[in-house]
Design a protein around this motif. Structure first.
Motif, mmCIF file in Angstrom:
data_model
loop_
_atom_site.group_PDB
_atom_site.id
_atom_site.type_symbol
_atom_site.label_atom_id
_atom_site.label_comp_id
_atom_site.label_asym_id
_atom_site.label_seq_id
_atom_site.Cartn_x
_atom_site.Cartn_y
_atom_site.Cartn_z
ATOM 1 N N PHE A 188 0.837 -1.196 0.000
ATOM 2 C CA PHE A 188 0.000 0.000 0.000
ATOM 3 C C PHE A 188 0.873 1.248 0.000
ATOM 4 O O PHE A 188 2.004 1.227 0.490
ATOM 5 C CB PHE A 188 -0.888 0.020 1.253
ATOM 6 N N GLU A 189 0.318 2.328 -0.537
ATOM 7 C CA GLU A 189 0.969 3.632 -0.469
ATOM 8 C C GLU A 189 0.375 4.405 0.698
ATOM 9 O O GLU A 189 -0.852 4.480 0.838
ATOM 10 C CB GLU A 189 0.736 4.418 -1.765
ATOM 11 N N LEU A 190 1.245 4.974 1.510
ATOM 12 C CA LEU A 190 0.818 5.828 2.617
ATOM 13 C C LEU A 190 0.533 7.208 2.030
ATOM 14 O O LEU A 190 1.461 7.899 1.601
ATOM 15 C CB LEU A 190 1.918 5.900 3.677
ATOM 16 N N ILE A 191 -0.759 7.589 1.973
ATOM 17 C CA ILE A 191 -1.108 8.825 1.274
ATOM 18 C C ILE A 191 -1.647 9.938 2.182
ATOM 19 O O ILE A 191 -1.768 11.073 1.749
ATOM 20 C CB ILE A 191 -2.124 8.567 0.135
ATOM 21 N N ASP A 192 -1.955 9.624 3.428
ATOM 22 C CA ASP A 192 -2.489 10.664 4.309
ATOM 23 C C ASP A 192 -2.302 10.257 5.764
ATOM 24 O O ASP A 192 -2.192 9.068 6.083
ATOM 25 C CB ASP A 192 -3.982 10.885 4.021
ATOM 26 N N ALA A 193 -2.278 11.257 6.623
ATOM 27 C CA ALA A 193 -2.202 11.045 8.077
ATOM 28 C C ALA A 193 -2.840 12.247 8.752
ATOM 29 O O ALA A 193 -2.751 13.374 8.249
ATOM 30 C CB ALA A 193 -0.757 10.885 8.522
#
Length: 158
Positions: free
Chosen positions: A130-135
């Motif tokens: 998965f791509e980490l796209i937000d936090a």
């Protein structure tokens, strides 16, 4: 040392650890494990300690950050999750959060994260990369909790 696992494969804890270079995975969040890929261990089982979510038929994950260790606070679920430890080092929450912020600001590509989901004790499924796209940080039960959004990708990690 890879054992060539693929998304959907059901594996033992030992096999998962071998896939990750022989590291005995205990923590749920592992940023750039051994300087390579990042790894998240999640669970949506009843009674799981964190509120992880699987959305859009498994294409999107919302992962909850980790609480302070019990040796830091007797009741970790009553205090804010930390960006930085008591000693001043960046926590895994902080590392993942910083990577998501760098991506959102256009300063880096999204962090690639290998995700394993606990099915039952000692049994896991590899959910994929998965791509980490937000936090972000949410106020839940009167405390600050980190949330991370990950999007499935067909990219590979070394």
């Amino acid at each position: 040392m890879s054992i060539n696992i693929f998304p959907g494969d059901i594996i033992s804890h030992f096999q998962m650890c071998m896939e990750e270079g022989g590291v005995m995975l205990q923590r749920g969040m592992n940023f750039k494990l051994k300087g390579n890929s990042s790894v998240i261990l999640m669970s949506i089982r009843k009674g799981a300690p964190y509120e992880d979510e699987v959305l859009e038929n498994g294409k999107v994950l919302i992962y909850e950050g980790h609480d302070v260790p019990k040796n830091v606070h007797q009741s970790p679920k009553t205090v804010d999750q930390q960006f930085q430890s008591e000693r001043g080092t960046i926590t895994e929450n902080g590392k993942f959060y910083s990577a998501a912020e760098a991506y959102k600001k256009g300063q880096s590509l999204p962090e690639l994260v290998k995700v394993y989901e606990k099915i039952k004790d000692g049994i896991w499924v590899f959910n994929g990369i998965f791509e980490l796209i937000d936090a972000w940080i949410e106020k839940i039960s009167n405390r600050n909790v980190f949330k991370f959004k990950l999007l499935i990708t067909d990219k590979t990690v070394d």
